[in-house]
Scaffold this active site. Sequence first.
Site, PDB file in Angstrom:
ATOM      1  N   LYS A 182     -13.402  15.025  36.467  1.00  0.00           N
ATOM      2  CA  LYS A 182     -13.251  13.394  37.698  1.00  0.00           C
ATOM      3  C   LYS A 182     -13.083  12.684  36.988  1.00  0.00           C
ATOM      4  CE  LYS A 182     -16.993  13.338  41.176  1.00  0.00           C
ATOM      5  NZ  LYS A 182     -17.551  13.551  39.444  1.00  0.00           N
ATOM      6  N   ARG A 229     -20.569   9.888  48.166  1.00  0.00           N
ATOM      7  CA  ARG A 229     -21.330  11.090  47.634  1.00  0.00           C
ATOM      8  C   ARG A 229     -22.071  11.746  48.517  1.00  0.00           C
ATOM      9  NH1 ARG A 229     -21.270  10.098  41.806  1.00  0.00           N
ATOM     10  NH2 ARG A 229     -22.361  11.982  41.305  1.00  0.00           N
ATOM     11  N   ARG A 285     -20.640  16.619  26.126  1.00  0.00           N
ATOM     12  CA  ARG A 285     -20.023  14.892  26.124  1.00  0.00           C
ATOM     13  C   ARG A 285     -20.486  14.037  25.408  1.00  0.00           C
ATOM     14  NH1 ARG A 285     -18.799  12.734  32.554  1.00  0.00           N
ATOM     15  NH2 ARG A 285     -21.292  13.507  32.635  1.00  0.00           N
ATOM     16  N   ARG A 291     -24.573  10.308  26.871  1.00  0.00           N
ATOM     17  CA  ARG A 291     -25.618  10.035  28.037  1.00  0.00           C
ATOM     18  C   ARG A 291     -26.510   9.905  28.032  1.00  0.00           C
ATOM     19  NH1 ARG A 291     -21.654  10.211  33.143  1.00  0.00           N
ATOM     20  NH2 ARG A 291     -23.403  10.636  34.087  1.00  0.00           N
ATOM     21  N   ARG A 305     -28.318  17.328  38.658  1.00  0.00           N
ATOM     22  CA  ARG A 305     -26.820  16.914  39.326  1.00  0.00           C
ATOM     23  C   ARG A 305     -26.333  17.754  40.126  1.00  0.00           C
ATOM     24  NH1 ARG A 305     -27.038  13.801  34.825  1.00  0.00           N
ATOM     25  NH2 ARG A 305     -24.495  14.640  34.148  1.00  0.00           N
TER      26      ARG A 305
HETATM   27  P1  ADP Z   1     -22.262  12.837  36.747  1.00  0.00           P
HETATM   28  O1  ADP Z   1     -20.301  12.598  37.695  1.00  0.00           O
HETATM   29  O2  ADP Z   1     -22.287  12.515  36.222  1.00  0.00           O
HETATM   30  O3  ADP Z   1     -23.055  12.815  37.850  1.00  0.00           O
HETATM   31  P2  ADP Z   1     -21.686   9.481  38.022  1.00  0.00           P
HETATM   32  O4  ADP Z   1     -20.846   9.298  36.630  1.00  0.00           O
HETATM   33  O5  ADP Z   1     -20.586   9.882  38.395  1.00  0.00           O
HETATM   34  O6  ADP Z   1     -22.268  10.687  36.847  1.00  0.00           O
HETATM   35  O7  ADP Z   1     -22.958   9.216  38.116  1.00  0.00           O
HETATM   36  C1  ADP Z   1     -24.201   8.935  37.101  1.00  0.00           C
HETATM   37  C2  ADP Z   1     -25.529   8.578  38.599  1.00  0.00           C
HETATM   38  O8  ADP Z   1     -25.167   7.819  38.888  1.00  0.00           O
HETATM   39  C3  ADP Z   1     -25.487   9.541  39.714  1.00  0.00           C
HETATM   40  O9  ADP Z   1     -26.304  11.142  39.151  1.00  0.00           O
HETATM   41  C4  ADP Z   1     -26.104   8.967  40.443  1.00  0.00           C
HETATM   42  O10 ADP Z   1     -27.756   8.898  40.310  1.00  0.00           O
HETATM   43  C5  ADP Z   1     -25.976   7.710  40.509  1.00  0.00           C
HETATM   44  N1  ADP Z   1     -24.927   7.470  41.412  1.00  0.00           N
HETATM   45  C6  ADP Z   1     -23.152   7.810  41.530  1.00  0.00           C
HETATM   46  N2  ADP Z   1     -23.092   7.309  42.311  1.00  0.00           N
HETATM   47  C7  ADP Z   1     -23.432   6.941  43.291  1.00  0.00           C
HETATM   48  C8  ADP Z   1     -23.457   7.382  44.638  1.00  0.00           C
HETATM   49  N3  ADP Z   1     -21.957   7.023  45.280  1.00  0.00           N
HETATM   50  N4  ADP Z   1     -24.338   7.175  44.969  1.00  0.00           N
HETATM   51  C9  ADP Z   1     -25.576   7.286  44.994  1.00  0.00           C
HETATM   52  N5  ADP Z   1     -25.785   7.586  43.382  1.00  0.00           N
HETATM   53  C10 ADP Z   1     -24.899   7.865  42.647  1.00  0.00           C
END
Ligand code: ADP
Length: 222
Positions: free
Chosen positions: A13, A88, A122, A165, A176
């Site tokens: 996404k 989320r 990735r 990453r 995750r």
């Molecule tokens: P991925 O989609 O691979 O999990 P993201 O870049 O969306 O990666 O997020 C990486 C991390 O950042 C998440 O695992 C979480 O710890 C934190 N994070 C991102 N967005 C949120 C959110 N809306 N609420 C809480 N934690 C978040």
Amino acid sequence: MKIIFFGRPGSGKGTYASRIAPHLGIVHIATGDMFRAEVATGTPLGKLAEGYMKAGNLVPDDVTINMFKERIAKDDAKKGFILDGFPRDLEQSHALEKITKIDLVVNFVIDEDIIIEKALARRICEKCGNIYNIADIKRGNIRLPPLLPKKEGICDKCGGNLYQRKDDNYETIKDRQDTYVRQSAPLLEYYRQKGMVKDVSVIGGPEQMVPIIIDVIKKSIK
Ligand code: ADP
Ligand code: ZN
């Protein structure tokens, strides 16, 4: 247009949002990218978020919601946005509801085992954040080709070095996914009951998916 991109972590996404938002003249807001920027520059917020991110857990809601509110209040968000990684959980969605009305939730459907293979492959540009992928996946009608840079390990756009990453290791990826099932999947049901969700199966790479997604968005939002 106010759109949420929803789906398992690693469903692609972020890649789709970064390409589709400019096409639609709206901004791409990715809370994960925002947290990583805070971690990279060593801010207090970054220091707080880092431990949660490493463990594959969500950063606490109050912190995340505050950061999001500041971002969404900026001028460029007024023309519309794609949210990637926010909301989320239910608390975040309730906070969002108080700020604005969402037009559409695009939900990306893809199996966990494919995600894990893809996520391990990735690579990201350390300078501009552009995303690449070195895995070549073929399963049934699903074909996820690699997204390779022209020169191995180097970003096409800016010449920066590509890196993996820190949270793209098996344990964190699996954590995750579990976090998604536990905390984010219920949110999808909530939006589904409101009739806001369009499902999109991930069957190909960004080149194939982006036009499909744009089509879904244009048909759903008048
Ligand atoms: P991925 O989609 O691979 O999990 P993201 O870049 O969306 O990666 O997020 C990486 C991390 O950042 C998440 O695992 C979480 O710890 C934190 N994070 C991102 N967005 C949120 C959110 N809306 N609420 C809480 N934690 C978040
Ligand atoms: Zn780059």
